[in-house]
Write an enzyme that holds these catalytic residues in place. Structure first.
Site, PDB file in Angstrom:
ATOM      1  N   LYS A  35       0.843  -1.204   0.000  1.00  0.00           N
ATOM      2  CA  LYS A  35       0.000   0.000   0.000  1.00  0.00           C
ATOM      3  C   LYS A  35       0.872   1.246   0.000  1.00  0.00           C
ATOM      4  CE  LYS A  35      -3.910  -1.856   2.660  1.00  0.00           C
ATOM      5  NZ  LYS A  35      -4.953  -1.629   1.629  1.00  0.00           N
ATOM      6  N   ARG A  60     -10.381 -11.441   1.953  1.00  0.00           N
ATOM      7  CA  ARG A  60     -11.255 -12.472   1.391  1.00  0.00           C
ATOM      8  C   ARG A  60     -10.614 -13.856   1.477  1.00  0.00           C
ATOM      9  NH1 ARG A  60     -11.443  -9.249  -4.187  1.00  0.00           N
ATOM     10  NH2 ARG A  60     -11.124  -7.575  -2.674  1.00  0.00           N
TER      11      ARG A  60
HETATM   12  N1  BES Z   1      -8.155  -3.666   4.359  1.00  0.00           N
HETATM   13  C1  BES Z   1      -8.251  -3.293   3.003  1.00  0.00           C
HETATM   14  C2  BES Z   1      -9.518  -2.513   2.697  1.00  0.00           C
HETATM   15  C3  BES Z   1      -9.541  -1.075   3.153  1.00  0.00           C
HETATM   16  C4  BES Z   1      -8.898  -0.111   2.405  1.00  0.00           C
HETATM   17  C5  BES Z   1     -10.250  -0.702   4.250  1.00  0.00           C
HETATM   18  C6  BES Z   1      -8.962   1.212   2.786  1.00  0.00           C
HETATM   19  C7  BES Z   1     -10.329   0.617   4.628  1.00  0.00           C
HETATM   20  C8  BES Z   1      -9.685   1.577   3.903  1.00  0.00           C
HETATM   21  C9  BES Z   1      -8.281  -4.531   2.110  1.00  0.00           C
HETATM   22  O1  BES Z   1      -7.529  -5.607   2.554  1.00  0.00           O
HETATM   23  C10 BES Z   1      -7.726  -4.128   0.785  1.00  0.00           C
HETATM   24  O2  BES Z   1      -6.590  -3.764   0.737  1.00  0.00           O
HETATM   25  N2  BES Z   1      -8.543  -4.192  -0.269  1.00  0.00           N
HETATM   26  C11 BES Z   1      -8.114  -3.818  -1.571  1.00  0.00           C
HETATM   27  C12 BES Z   1      -8.617  -4.842  -2.540  1.00  0.00           C
HETATM   28  C13 BES Z   1      -8.049  -4.681  -3.937  1.00  0.00           C
HETATM   29  C14 BES Z   1      -6.570  -5.008  -3.932  1.00  0.00           C
HETATM   30  C15 BES Z   1      -8.785  -5.610  -4.876  1.00  0.00           C
HETATM   31  C16 BES Z   1      -8.695  -2.455  -1.886  1.00  0.00           C
HETATM   32  O3  BES Z   1      -9.833  -2.182  -1.527  1.00  0.00           O
HETATM   33  O4  BES Z   1      -7.966  -1.640  -2.447  1.00  0.00           O
HETATM   34 MN    MN Z   2      -5.506  -5.449   1.944  1.00  0.00          MN
END
Ligand code: BES
Ligand code: MN
Ligand code: ZN
Length: 499
Positions: free
Chosen positions: A278, A352
């Site tokens: 990230k 997931r």
């Molecule tokens: N924990 C995150 C989701 C999240 C992101 C929650 C920002 C709150 C604020 C999750 O594990 C994630 O990173 N999801 C990705 C999925 C994508 C890679 C398909 C996302 O939402 O960017």
């Molecule tokens: Mn994630």
């Protein structure tokens, strides 16, 4: 936090909060008080110094006219728009405002409209819950005691008929218990990730068993997970030195023959994204990525504390998602507990993967219903902001119950679409499915995530994406920043519907 009923007008407390609708003439219960105060309240309104806007506050001093030194005026906005949320935020605003001035007790003059519209019990529940949530501060790491607010005691009540007083008090006791459970969850979320590891989360669950022996806690260790074939949790955990844990909490408050309902919660104690790392901006907030799991833990604890006659199982897969040398990679294929294979396109779509194992595990209970709570996607924040959690599922009847539980709890949820088109987007060439869509251009990220989870369900199921609601860095007058406790009350209300 204690709640008592006494005649607040005749007794002494730190402050008495009174609630005012915009433009309306003073209701009976306030007119008498205002007379005692020499018309001070009317004066504040007439001068337009106090405009009775929602959550507007003004502190007045009683100058010896009442035993209580302070009156806190709290605006309710338009009378026609009054509901439980308006009431909760007004009481919360009052409690937080007083506490931040180090005034730690408050009496409230109950508006007759609240009793009329919500009933005495719900008025009490909402008020005590709101005050308990508002007065929460995560102060464990503050060494400057000046910055620490003293604990808040929500005390007396005035302006209640004897018959209403009893119901108000019963409601308030329940509301205080709900707030305590929410604040327990908030503590878990706010704790730094170096401390709130999967091991610490599992220990927290074990401590719940010590406090409530009816909650049986089993923690599956890495070796057992390997034996069972939990390739999702194990795969995600590869990049971290912290051992993963699979936490099982069983509460049987009714005959086993009545069947069980399962709560599943995402327990990523820190989500760096893994190798699909990230950006640095706001990565700190990924310590909150375990708040689905924490909400499940808090709800099981609350259900046990309130001795609900229901059977509830809490499942919390817990791991970090880091990028160490042995981390799982884009291109890897994982095998979930139910045998299905998953091609990894993005290691940041980790939630997931651990939920795939947990949902597969849930099937062993032959559950009547399963609901999962997860801070699953940024896409749900884009769609619904911090205003609603997204609700997905495979069973209209169960989804209806979840919606109704959310409405009772004041945990706002909004139904989201899920259909085969979303499932088609996660088909893989080399495995049964992949963990994300191939490109961002597809959109609908919250729905494709839900479609992925659906592949692991064989029971009536609901999924709540709480990424937008589980925490907030935007301070509000009725709640401080950090973890919110979202979902605990909803699960508790849902459990009541299992009776
Ligand atoms: N924990 C995150 C989701 C999240 C992101 C929650 C920002 C709150 C604020 C999750 O594990 C994630 O990173 N999801 C990705 C999925 C994508 C890679 C398909 C996302 O939402 O960017
Ligand atoms: Mn994630
Ligand atoms: Zn995550």
């Amino acid at each position: 936090m204690q709640v008592n009923i006494f005649d607040a007008i005749k007794s002494k407390t730190g402050a008495m909060a009174v609630f005012l609708f915009k433009g309306a003439s003073l209701p009976t219960e306030l007119r008498a008080l205002d007379k005692q105060l020499g018309g001070m309240i009317e004066m504040a309104r007439r001068t337009a110094d106090f405009k009775e806007e929602k959550n507007e506050i003004m502190l007045l001093y009683t100058g010896g006219l009442l035993p209580t030194p302070r009156i806190l005026l709290v605006g309710l906005g338009e009378a026609g728009k009054f509901d439980a949320t308006v009431w909760a935020r007004a009481v919360g605003t009052a409690a937080a405002a007083l506490q931040s001035r180090k005034i730690c007790e408050m009496a409230i003059l109950i508006p007759a409209v609240a009793i009329k519209k919500l009933g005495a019990s719900r008025t009490g529940l909402t008020a005590a819950k709101a005050a308990g949530v508002a007065a929460y501060q995560f102060s464990k790491y503050k060494t400057d005691q000046e910055a620490v607010f003293p604990p808040f005691n929500f005390f007396g009540v005035a302006g209640l008929a004897a018959r209403d007083a009893k119901n108000f008090l019963a409601g308030a006791a329940e509301g205080a218990a709900i707030a305590a459970a929410m604040n327990f969850v908030r503590d878990l979320g706010n704790t730094p990730p170096m401390e709130m590891t999967p091991t610490a989360l599992a220990q927290t669950a074990k401590n719940i068993q010590k406090e409530f022996p009816k909650v049986k806690v089993t923690v599956l260790e890495k070796a057992e997970m390997k034996k069972l074939g939990m390739g999702g949790v194990l795969g995600v955990s590869l990049g971290s030195n912290e051992p993963p844990k699979f936490i099982v909490m069983e509460y049987f408050g009714a005959a086993r023959a009545r069947g069980v309902n399962v709560f599943v919660g995402k327990g990523i104690t820190f989500d760096s994204g893994g190798l699909s790392i990230k950006p640095a901006d706001r990565m700190d907030e990924m310590k909150f990525d375990m708040l689905g799991g924490a909400a499940v833990m808090g709800a099981v604890r609350l259900i046990a504390a309130q001795k609900l006659p229901v059977n509830v199982i809490g499942l919390i897969p817990a791991t970090e998602n880091l990028s160490g040398g042995s981390a799982y990679r884009p291109g890897d294929i994982l095998r979930a507990l139910n045998g299905k294979t998953i091609e990894i396109l993005n290691t940041d779509a980790e939630g997931r993967l651990i939920l795939a194992d947990a949902l597969s595990y849930a099937a062993k209970y032959k559950p009547k219903t399963v609901i999962d709570l997860a801070t699953l996607t940024g896409a749900i924040v884009v769609a619904l902001s911090d205003q609603y959690a997204g609700l997905f599922g495979n069973d209209e009847k169960f989804l209806g119950r979840v919606l109704s539980a959310g409405a009772s709890a004041g945990d706002a949820v909004w139904p989201m679409p899920l259909n085969e088109q979303f499932t088609n987007l996660i088909k893989s060439e080399v495995a049964d499915m992949r963990n994300t869509t191939a490109g961002k251009s597809e959109g609908g990220g919250a729905s494709t995530a839900a479609a992925f989870l659906k592949e692991f369900t064989s029971f009536p199921w609901a999924h709540l994406d709480i990424a937008g609601t589980a925490w907030s860095m935007k301070p509000q007058s009725w709640i401080r920043v950090g973890a919110s406790g979202f979902g605990v009350h909803l699960l508790y209300e849902l459990a009541k519907r299992f009776v």
